[in-house]
Design a protein around this motif. Structure first.
Motif, short mmCIF file in Angstrom:
data_model
loop_
_atom_site.label_atom_id
_atom_site.label_comp_id
_atom_site.label_asym_id
_atom_site.label_seq_id
_atom_site.Cartn_x
_atom_site.Cartn_y
_atom_site.Cartn_z
N VAL A 1 -8.43 -41.83 30.99
CA VAL A 1 -9.08 -41.95 32.13
C VAL A 1 -10.11 -41.07 32.40
N TYR B 1 -8.46 -45.85 39.80
CA TYR B 1 -9.33 -46.35 38.51
C TYR B 1 -8.00 -46.29 37.50
N ARG C 1 -19.98 -49.57 32.82
CA ARG C 1 -19.38 -48.25 32.63
C ARG C 1 -20.42 -47.11 32.99
N VAL D 1 -4.59 -44.88 27.00
CA VAL D 1 -5.80 -45.19 27.69
C VAL D 1 -6.10 -43.54 28.05
N LEU E 1 -6.88 -49.29 35.29
CA LEU E 1 -6.86 -49.07 33.76
C LEU E 1 -5.90 -49.33 32.99
N ASN F 1 -14.98 -44.31 37.94
CA ASN F 1 -15.87 -45.65 37.51
C ASN F 1 -15.72 -46.62 38.62
#
Length: 344
Positions: free
Chosen positions: A289, A157, A103, A287, A161, A293
């Motif tokens: 963002v 990403y 991460r 989630v 995710l 990442n």
């Protein structure tokens, strides 16, 4: 060197700054070529802050960029003199618990281009970056496309995710550059349909023209009713890309039970809220963002292979001497602007 610096709210000036120098054997000197103006830049430009990050004038903005390698530290191996590169604006330590856990975007010591208190931005002729933030294009894509891979990597990403799978339905609330990049990434991931909204009519038309299944303006029609009429079971995933409370509320209404709300946009307020009864009864997954990442290379590969073409996003291009006019145009949504690019 010349740099485009923010000297007051809604005011930018072309100023002279010292040439940056390499301070580590792992650093690289870049000649900046293309810089995209991002929505987060506009937060700083108009309000002087994002949450706890406050601008101290003068400050150089910008984090979406591409460039050419001009010098390298003794230990640099990823790039060489003359390489054209895309830039991941995040600079992580590589040693903390977050970096070790895969991460680096939430690194305890993270520095980010154009973020007050962390690092000056890339709206300048030259910048120094760690080699770990640089990705060679091998000239498979041009320098404008390389800069566009920064917002596209956030979209890649976000789709990962949110676990968007082929055949799923997606909503994207906000048809600015990030929302449109999410549309591109969602289409490539195999979304069965993409429903988009925006409060600007020209962006609604732009989204429909470039691949949305349907697009509408929530100020002109009941977009929730319209989408649910088409998809009565609700949507599998909704990407909130506007950073607005109304869009978050609409997202919860649009999602089917067990759906996922991916928060991509940055609200200007310090707090947002949810109708907890709806959120709980549907068992909605939230989630957040946070940037890209490690998805810059994936974005580059998609563009280089022709699987995704982000060229249509760039509607305006300026030289640095017209930077102030460019920011004013983006802030006021003039002339049908989607993505404005500064070319050094």
């Amino acid at each position: 060197m010349k740099a485009l610096a923010m000297t007051a709210l809604r005011q930018l000036e072309l100023i002279e700054l010292p040439m940056p120098t390499l301070r580590s054997p792992h650093e690289v000197l870049l000649q900046v070529r293309c810089v995209g103006i991002c929505g987060s830049d506009m937060h700083y430009y108009e309000t002087g802050r994002i949450a706890s990050r406050r601008v101290q004038f003068p400050f150089v903005l910008g984090h979406e960029c591409s460039g050419v390698v001009m010098a390298t530290g003794a230990a640099v191996q990823r790039v060489k003199l003359g390489d054209e590169v895309a830039v991941d604006p995040a600079m992580s330590c590589g040693q903390c618990d977050q970096c070790r856990a895969g991460r680096p975007h939430t690194c305890r010591q993270l520095r980010f281009l154009g973020c007050p208190g962390e690092a000056p931005g890339c709206l300048s002729e030259f910048i120094v970056m760690p080699e770990s933030s640089l990705y060679r294009t091998y000239r498979r894509l041009n320098l404008t496309q390389a800069a566009l891979c920064e917002p596209l990597s956030i979209a890649v990403y976000a789709v990962r995710l949110a676990r968007l799978q082929p055949g799923m339905t997606a909503g994207i609330l906000g048809a600015g550059p990030i929302g449109l990049c999410v549309m591109l990434a969602a289409r490539h991931a195999g979304a069965a349909g993409i429903w988009m909204t925006d409060r600007l009519d020209y962006r609604v038309a732009f989204a429909h023209q470039h691949g949305a299944t349907w697009a509408g303006n929530p100020d002109r029609e009941d977009v929730v009713s319209h989408i649910l009429h088409s998809q009565p079971a609700g949507l599998d995933v909704v990407f909130e890309c506007a950073g607005q409370q109304a869009a978050l509320d609409q997202a919860v209404e649009l999602l089917k039970p067990g759906g996922t709300l991916a928060i991509v946009g940055i609200p200007r307020e310090d707090r947002v809220s949810f109708h907890i009864d709806s959120l709980r009864r549907k068992e909605i997954t939230l989630v957040n963002v946070r940037r890209q990442n490690q998805c810059v290379q994936a974005a580059l590969d998609l563009v280089a292979a022709g699987a995704v073409n982000p060229d249509f996003l760039v509607t305006h291009t300026f030289g640095p001497e017209k930077g102030a006019a460019a920011f004013a145009m983006v802030a006021d949504y003039r002339d049908g602007v989607i993505k404005a690019m500064i070319e050094f």
